[in-house]
Motif scaffolding. Structure first.
Motif, PDB file in Angstrom:
ATOM      1  N   LEU B 151       0.835  -1.215   0.000  1.00 11.93           N
ATOM      2  CA  LEU B 151       0.000   0.000   0.000  1.00 11.93           C
ATOM      3  C   LEU B 151       0.859   1.251   0.000  1.00 11.93           C
ATOM      4  CD1 LEU B 151      -3.091  -0.159   2.327  1.00 11.93           C
ATOM      5  CD2 LEU B 151      -2.914  -0.265  -0.157  1.00 11.93           C
ATOM      6  N   HIS B 153       3.686   1.679  -1.509  1.00  9.70           N
ATOM      7  CA  HIS B 153       4.055   1.956  -2.900  1.00  9.70           C
ATOM      8  C   HIS B 153       2.849   2.441  -3.705  1.00  9.70           C
ATOM      9  CE1 HIS B 153       7.996  -0.434  -2.524  1.00  9.70           C
ATOM     10  NE2 HIS B 153       8.300   0.801  -2.839  1.00  9.70           N
ATOM     11  N   THR B 154       1.675   1.885  -3.426  1.00 11.52           N
ATOM     12  CA  THR B 154       0.472   2.326  -4.147  1.00 11.52           C
ATOM     13  C   THR B 154       0.238   3.823  -3.924  1.00 11.52           C
ATOM     14  OG1 THR B 154      -0.504   0.139  -3.849  1.00 11.52           O
ATOM     15  CG2 THR B 154      -2.014   1.922  -4.444  1.00 11.52           C
ATOM     16  N   ALA B 157       2.816   5.994  -5.530  1.00 17.40           N
ATOM     17  CA  ALA B 157       2.600   6.017  -6.987  1.00 17.40           C
ATOM     18  C   ALA B 157       1.438   6.927  -7.352  1.00 17.40           C
ATOM     19  CB  ALA B 157       2.356   4.600  -7.504  1.00 17.40           C
TER      20      ALA B 157
END
Lengths: 202, 202
Positions: B151, B153-154, B157
């Motif tokens: 999450l 990295h989500t 991003a």
């Protein structure tokens, strides 16, 4: 469309696209395009009076690389399965997106004419995302208080930003994580009581 | 750290940072850095024997712009409120992120030495995200089957990719949508039965 065995116009466009991708717009000279493509100066200026004209054609050429992929979202079938398939499709995170990258090219990002095809491509992908997300809400695969317009941008951003993270680390891991985390969130955003689904089946 | 009224080393770094941001690495010449900074050639080569040395110092300089913002995630207090505050913090989507942009600079992205400070910055931000997401899971604000590493990295991003979308459209809307959609998903990913929370309070 063209009958000549070697189409110098297309060759110029392909070469410009390669060089912009490798070096960026500012660092690509018309001379390099001619050297690599083997197309002469007269022919080049006939087809593309300025470097900017050639860059615009190269950007237009790259857009189909982004769009057919997105058209998977428009296929028939289970909406959530299409979302999953599209998000998990094999990509090369360390290369990134040819279209998205252009927004970070200093001379492209300041030129509305060069940005226009990039904007148009993202608008089309967004429309595909909105459709499939609406279908997922209608199929009770996603909660109906979620806004497909917003979520479409969230999921596009996950892919585009995932490239940034992967390239920074020189590791596809952060991209794959970002996408998997987005899918986890989508699954967690299913309607609260899935066992009531049968009653509302349409 | 420096006592001279005008510190030529710092001036060179600041100028290089500006020019890399405006034009990219390839298109920034040492001569332009000298002209804009007013620092002489001898002094420049004394501090930075190569353009790459100067670029590396400029990249290191930009990192604190990314990191203090992320440190908000490390503040004490309600974890979900910190996540919201960080995601919704006012940003200029049309400018983008100085650190993230470097992953799209053709010469930087191919140079492990220049990428290293970028990678380090993202690693630190990721660690802050993982901590606050773990706290949110522990506080039962997020489902415990969600993976904080993913999450993190989500959500990183979403921010980095949101800039790409906003710049493409020359409109902050797609960035704001992407962030708001991510928050919607996080809220939808609260544990299924919040009214049982009291029983499990720790």
């Amino acid at each position: 469309m063209y009958t000549a065995p070697v189409d110098s116009r297309q060759l110029l466009i392909d070469t410009m696209s390669e060089l912009m991708w490798e070096r960026g717009y500012a660092d690509t000279s018309p001379r390099e395009v001619r050297q690599r493509s083997g197309v002469g100066q007269g022919s080049m200026y006939h087809h593309f009076p300025t470097k900017r004209d050639l860059a615009l054609a190269a950007l237009e050429r790259n857009i189909p690389d982004l769009l057919p992929a997105a058209s998977e979202l428009d296929d028939p079938g289970d909406p959530m399965a299409r979302i999953e398939a599209y998000l998990m499709r094999p990509r090369d995170p360390l290369k990134g997106c040819k279209v998205g990258r252009m927004t970070q090219d200093p001379q492209v990002r300041e030129d509305p004419v060069l940005l226009a095809p990039v904007a148009r491509a993202f608008t089309q992908v967004h429309a595909s995302w909105v459709r499939v997300l609406r279908e997922a809400v209608a199929a009770r695969q996603l909660r109906d208080d979620l806004d497909p317009e917003r979520l479409a941008h969230t999921l596009m951003a996950v892919l585009q930003g995932g490239y940034v993270l992967a390239i920074a680390q020189q590791d596809p891991g952060p991209f794959n994580n970002a996408v998997a985390g987005a899918l986890d969130l989508l699954r967690a955003a299913a309607p609260a009581a899935p066992d009531h689904k049968d009653k509302k089946r349409n």
